[in-house]
Design a protein around this motif. Structure first.
Motif, short mmCIF file in Angstrom:
data_model
loop_
_atom_site.label_atom_id
_atom_site.label_comp_id
_atom_site.label_asym_id
_atom_site.label_seq_id
_atom_site.Cartn_x
_atom_site.Cartn_y
_atom_site.Cartn_z
N TRP A 165 2.62 3.15 3.16
CA TRP A 165 1.80 2.37 4.06
C TRP A 165 0.79 1.54 3.30
O TRP A 165 0.70 1.61 2.08
N GLY A 166 -0.01 0.78 4.03
CA GLY A 166 -0.87 -0.22 3.44
C GLY A 166 -2.04 0.26 2.61
O GLY A 166 -2.33 -0.31 1.57
N ALA A 167 -2.73 1.29 3.03
CA ALA A 167 -3.94 1.70 2.29
C ALA A 167 -3.63 2.74 1.21
O ALA A 167 -3.90 2.50 0.05
N ILE A 168 -3.10 3.89 1.59
CA ILE A 168 -2.90 4.98 0.64
C ILE A 168 -1.52 5.61 0.83
O ILE A 168 -1.12 5.91 1.95
N ARG A 169 -0.84 5.85 -0.27
CA ARG A 169 0.38 6.66 -0.27
C ARG A 169 0.07 7.92 -1.06
O ARG A 169 -0.34 7.85 -2.22
N ILE A 170 0.27 9.08 -0.43
CA ILE A 170 0.00 10.37 -1.06
C ILE A 170 1.32 11.12 -1.21
O ILE A 170 2.03 11.31 -0.22
N THR A 171 1.64 11.52 -2.43
CA THR A 171 2.87 12.27 -2.70
C THR A 171 2.52 13.48 -3.55
O THR A 171 1.99 13.34 -4.65
N ASP A 172 2.81 14.67 -3.04
CA ASP A 172 2.61 15.92 -3.78
C ASP A 172 1.18 16.09 -4.29
O ASP A 172 0.97 16.67 -5.35
N ALA A 173 0.20 15.59 -3.59
CA ALA A 173 -1.19 15.68 -4.04
C ALA A 173 -2.07 16.18 -2.90
O ALA A 173 -1.68 16.12 -1.72
N SER A 174 -3.25 16.66 -3.25
CA SER A 174 -4.24 17.08 -2.25
C SER A 174 -5.39 16.09 -2.28
O SER A 174 -6.00 15.86 -3.33
N VAL A 175 -5.68 15.50 -1.12
CA VAL A 175 -6.70 14.46 -1.04
C VAL A 175 -7.71 14.82 0.05
O VAL A 175 -7.34 15.26 1.14
N VAL A 176 -8.99 14.62 -0.26
CA VAL A 176 -10.08 14.79 0.70
C VAL A 176 -10.78 13.43 0.80
O VAL A 176 -11.13 12.83 -0.22
N ILE A 177 -10.96 12.96 2.02
CA ILE A 177 -11.67 11.70 2.25
C ILE A 177 -12.90 12.00 3.09
O ILE A 177 -12.81 12.53 4.20
N ASN A 178 -14.08 11.68 2.53
CA ASN A 178 -15.35 11.97 3.19
C ASN A 178 -16.08 10.69 3.58
O ASN A 178 -16.21 9.77 2.76
N ASP A 179 -16.57 10.64 4.82
CA ASP A 179 -17.46 9.59 5.29
C ASP A 179 -16.97 8.21 4.90
O ASP A 179 -17.70 7.43 4.27
N SER A 180 -15.74 7.88 5.26
CA SER A 180 -15.09 6.65 4.83
C SER A 180 -14.45 5.93 6.01
O SER A 180 -14.40 6.44 7.12
N GLU A 181 -13.95 4.72 5.74
CA GLU A 181 -13.28 3.91 6.76
C GLU A 181 -11.99 3.37 6.19
O GLU A 181 -11.95 2.87 5.07
N ILE A 182 -10.92 3.45 6.99
CA ILE A 182 -9.63 2.88 6.62
C ILE A 182 -9.21 2.01 7.79
O ILE A 182 -8.96 2.51 8.89
N SER A 183 -9.17 0.68 7.56
CA SER A 183 -8.88 -0.21 8.69
C SER A 183 -8.22 -1.51 8.24
O SER A 183 -8.31 -1.89 7.07
N GLY A 184 -7.54 -2.16 9.18
CA GLY A 184 -6.93 -3.45 8.93
C GLY A 184 -5.75 -3.43 7.99
O GLY A 184 -5.40 -4.45 7.40
N ASN A 185 -5.09 -2.29 7.84
CA ASN A 185 -3.94 -2.16 6.94
C ASN A 185 -2.65 -2.28 7.74
O ASN A 185 -2.60 -1.92 8.91
N PHE A 186 -1.59 -2.81 7.11
CA PHE A 186 -0.35 -2.96 7.86
C PHE A 186 0.89 -2.94 6.98
O PHE A 186 0.83 -3.16 5.78
N VAL A 187 2.00 -2.63 7.65
CA VAL A 187 3.33 -2.71 7.07
C VAL A 187 4.06 -3.78 7.87
O VAL A 187 4.18 -3.65 9.09
#
Length: 88
Positions: A45-67
Motif C-alpha cells: 500500500w501507499g504509506a507503509i508495507r510491513i513484512t515479518d516485523a513488529s511496528v508500533v505507531i504512536n500519536d501519528s497520522e496516516i492520510s491521503g495514501n492510495f493504490v
C-alpha cells in the motif's frame, strides 16, 4: 501538531517498507501522507508495507495514501504485527 515529522510520498512513491523477522520499529509523532503505489499488485500500500516485523505507531497520522485509484490504502501487513496508539 507541533513537533511532528511530516513525510510525503509526493503522490508518486511508497513512503516506507519495514521488514525482517527480528525487526522492531517504533514511530512517534509522524505524519505519513500522499504515498502511492501504481497497482494493488505492487506488493503493498501507499504509506507503509510491513513484512515479518513488529511496528508500533504512536500519536501519528496516516492520510491521503492510495493504490491506483483506491483511496485509504495506508498500511499493508504480511506476517507482521502492528500496534497503533493515540494520545489525547
Amino acid at each position: 501538531m507541533a513537533g511532528q515529522l511530516i513525510i510525503s510520498g509526493d503522490d508518486a512513491h511508497r513512503i516506507m517498507r519495514i521488514r525482517g523477522s527480528s525487526t522492531d520499529v517504533t514511530l512517534n509523532r509522524v505524519k505519513l501522507i500522499n504515498g502511492q503505489i501504481g497497482s494493488d499488485l505492487s506488493n503493498g500500500w501507499g504509506a507503509i508495507r510491513i513484512t515479518d516485523a513488529s511496528v508500533v505507531i504512536n500519536d501519528s497520522e496516516i492520510s491521503g495514501n492510495f493504490v491506483k485509484d483506491v483511496r485509504g490504502a495506508g498500511i499493508f501487513i504480511r506476517d507482521g504485527e502492528l500496534e497503533i496508539n493515540t494520545f489525547g
